[in-house]
Motif scaffolding. Structure first.
Motif, mmCIF file in Angstrom:
data_model
loop_
_atom_site.group_PDB
_atom_site.id
_atom_site.type_symbol
_atom_site.label_atom_id
_atom_site.label_comp_id
_atom_site.label_asym_id
_atom_site.label_seq_id
_atom_site.Cartn_x
_atom_site.Cartn_y
_atom_site.Cartn_z
ATOM 1 N N LEU A 1 -31.845 132.682 12.290
ATOM 2 C CA LEU A 1 -30.879 131.942 13.125
ATOM 3 C C LEU A 1 -29.432 132.975 13.007
ATOM 4 O O LEU A 1 -28.743 133.229 14.009
ATOM 5 C CB LEU A 1 -30.320 130.874 11.964
ATOM 6 C CG LEU A 1 -29.060 130.347 12.283
ATOM 7 C CD1 LEU A 1 -28.962 129.612 13.834
ATOM 8 C CD2 LEU A 1 -28.827 129.140 11.481
ATOM 9 N N ALA B 1 -36.073 131.354 8.057
ATOM 10 C CA ALA B 1 -35.395 130.772 9.262
ATOM 11 C C ALA B 1 -33.905 130.980 9.276
ATOM 12 O O ALA B 1 -33.590 131.265 10.538
ATOM 13 C CB ALA B 1 -35.623 129.310 9.138
ATOM 14 N N GLY B 2 -33.454 131.201 8.014
ATOM 15 C CA GLY B 2 -31.791 131.760 8.153
ATOM 16 C C GLY B 2 -31.816 132.777 8.744
ATOM 17 O O GLY B 2 -30.959 133.235 9.558
ATOM 18 N N SER C 1 -33.796 125.962 11.047
ATOM 19 C CA SER C 1 -33.102 126.311 9.670
ATOM 20 C C SER C 1 -33.043 124.797 8.898
ATOM 21 O O SER C 1 -33.114 124.819 7.641
ATOM 22 C CB SER C 1 -31.869 127.145 10.026
ATOM 23 O OG SER C 1 -31.404 127.132 8.723
ATOM 24 N N ARG D 1 -31.425 127.223 14.697
ATOM 25 C CA ARG D 1 -30.448 126.245 13.950
ATOM 26 C C ARG D 1 -31.541 124.868 13.674
ATOM 27 O O ARG D 1 -31.396 124.486 12.387
ATOM 28 C CB ARG D 1 -29.360 125.725 14.634
ATOM 29 C CG ARG D 1 -28.315 124.742 13.927
ATOM 30 C CD ARG D 1 -26.944 124.679 14.519
ATOM 31 N NE ARG D 1 -26.351 125.724 14.436
ATOM 32 C CZ ARG D 1 -25.646 126.200 15.581
ATOM 33 N NH1 ARG D 1 -25.627 125.307 16.662
ATOM 34 N NH2 ARG D 1 -24.852 127.199 15.460
ATOM 35 N N HIS E 1 -37.576 128.783 4.577
ATOM 36 C CA HIS E 1 -36.124 128.577 4.860
ATOM 37 C C HIS E 1 -35.484 129.832 4.880
ATOM 38 O O HIS E 1 -34.433 129.836 5.767
ATOM 39 C CB HIS E 1 -35.509 127.537 3.712
ATOM 40 C CG HIS E 1 -34.095 127.127 4.053
ATOM 41 N ND1 HIS E 1 -33.650 126.822 5.375
ATOM 42 C CD2 HIS E 1 -32.941 127.446 3.245
ATOM 43 C CE1 HIS E 1 -32.312 126.546 5.294
ATOM 44 N NE2 HIS E 1 -31.905 127.002 3.966
#
Ligand code: SF4
Length: 438
Positions: A30, A26-27, A88, A85, A23
């Motif tokens: 993004l 992924a953030g 995320s 997004r 996560h």
């Protein structure tokens, strides 16, 4: 809480950690995609202004093309942002689910224990400490017990300790000794054969892990020579160092992992395999090693079908205690130690100090090995020096000076024991070793 439950709980912590890491990654992706989209939008605005100011048809055509390209870039960036997004969001939900599963597990298996305010890392550290204090139970819970053996003094003592515990736990048949073979260009003669004899002493399965030189021609058996340290350096044009230990990663870790996959495939388990990967690291070796934990989870290798622990079963031993166990149990060690080389690593290990390397050059001279000249040639050929502080040519020059001053190195069997434990212990060891060989 029994040992299996502790392991399941640790696996839940691992999954939650992994999901959280995914996560976080992924953030970051993004953020990068959003910044790229904002930049692309600003680019469109400036290109529109430039187009409006174009004075000639040629200028208008060029600026119109540039505006089209900026619009395409913005569409791409927006797509990436949308995908990032979504990812995320997915990873957020996965992290939340993994955390909930961990909470469920904790409630079920650790009722009444409370976390005393500890976060995941603290809970895992506590559980790992408990497991490390229960060696027999730890071994009993494993499907495979891998012993990574370099054939060095720490490896042979670790192996002896593991065998003692595995016999007591009734799981000796699960022990597999793995030796990473770096080839004759990297290691002292006889290392591979010694590792095999050390394993065979206890009747254990012995496997060789070898990074092959894929550019070399295979022999009749379809095998290629080991890549080894020299081969790796030739390919990269650089020596590894303490911060970029590609040699360990490429020549040892990744090949040993491939071997583990093969072993697990053979077992054909229909549950998550528990693997204990044993390494002969000791806290007393260096401040960096002292900071390691005796038992940890190998996050890189663990997955939903394997939970891999890295265990340092002789973490607590001093160098003297290692030699005492070798002497008392008549364990066979490599003669390199008798020439007072402290570690059975690569002949010229990139982590070794100047004096040890000088002694290694002198030992090569005594054994008639041409490795120093080959390393010196390679160093000159790639134009990158062996270590930041000195070259291999400096090491060879100092070795030559000492050879002239002191004469060739001389040693005899048992000198390493005499050096660490005294002459009487060495004589006793040699008697026991002869007895053990009969
Ligand atoms: S012994 Fe030294 S040079 Fe050889 S692989 Fe290990 S760290 Fe690299």
């Amino acid at each position: 809480m029994d040992i299996r439950m502790r392991m399941r709980l640790l696996d839940s912590v691992r999954r939650a950690d992994q999901a959280q890491a995914a996560h976080t990654a992924a953030g970051r992706a993004l953020t990068r995609a959003t910044e790229a989209a904002v930049k692309a939008l600003a680019d469109i605005t400036s290109r529109e202004q430039l187009l409006a100011q174009a004075g000639t048809d040629t200028e208008r055509a060029e600026r119109s093309d540039a505006l089209d390209a900026a619009r395409t870039a913005y569409i791409d960036a927006s797509r990436r942002k949308l995908a990032a997004r979504r990812k995320s969001r997915r990873t957020f939900l996965a992290a939340r689910a993994a955390n909930r599963a961990l909470g469920e597990h904790y409630r079920r298996y650790a009722r009444g224990r409370g976390t005393a305010g500890l976060r995941r890392g603290g809970v895992a550290a506590g559980l790992l400490d408990e497991l490390a204090a229960l060696p027999l139970e730890l071994l009993q819970a494993a499907h495979v017990i891998l012993v990574q053996s370099s054939a060095g003094k720490d490896s042979v003592v670790m192996l002896d300790r593991i065998v003692t515990w595995a016999r007591q736990a009734g799981v000796l048949d699960r022990v597999v000794v793995v030796h990473c073979d770096l080839g004759d260009e990297s290691e002292w003669p006889g290392v591979r054969g010694l590792a095999q004899r050390q394993a065979e002493r206890y009747g254990l399965r012995f496997l060789i892990a070898r990074a092959e030189d894929l550019d070399a021609e295979p022999n009749d058996a379809g095998e290629r020579p080991a890549l080894g340290l020299l081969g790796l350096v030739k390919k990269r044009g650089m020596w590894p160092d303490a911060l970029r230990r590609l040699c360990t990663a490429t020549l040892k870790r990744s090949v040993a992992n491939r071997l583990l996959t093969k072993i697990l495939d053979e077992l054909g388990l229909d549950e998550q395999a528990v693997v204990i990967n044993c390494m002969g690291i000791r806290a007393a070796e260096s401040p960096a090693r002292a900071k390691k934990s005796p038992l940890s989870i190998d996050l890189r290798t663990s997955s939903s079908n394997r939970l891999v622990f890295v265990w340092h079963p002789i973490f607590d031993l001093t160098e003297t205690e290692v030699w005492q166990r070798i002497a008392e149990h008549a364990l066979e060690y490599h003669p390199t130690y008798d020439a007072l080389i402290p570690r059975l690593s690569c002949v010229f290990c990139v982590l070794a100090g100047f004096d040890v390397l000088v002694r290694a050059v002198r030992l090569c001279c005594a054994l008639g090995l041409d490795l120093p000249a080959r390393y010196e040639d390679l160093e000159a050929g790639i134009g990158h020096q062996f270590k930041a502080q000195f070259t291999i040519a400096d090491v060879i020059a100092e070795a030559r000076r000492l050879e002239t001053e002191e004469g060739p190195l001389a040693w005899k069997r048992g000198d390493a024991i005499a050096h660490h434990l005294g002459a009487a212990a060495a004589a006793d060891y040699l008697r026991r070793l002869t007895g053990a060989a009969r």
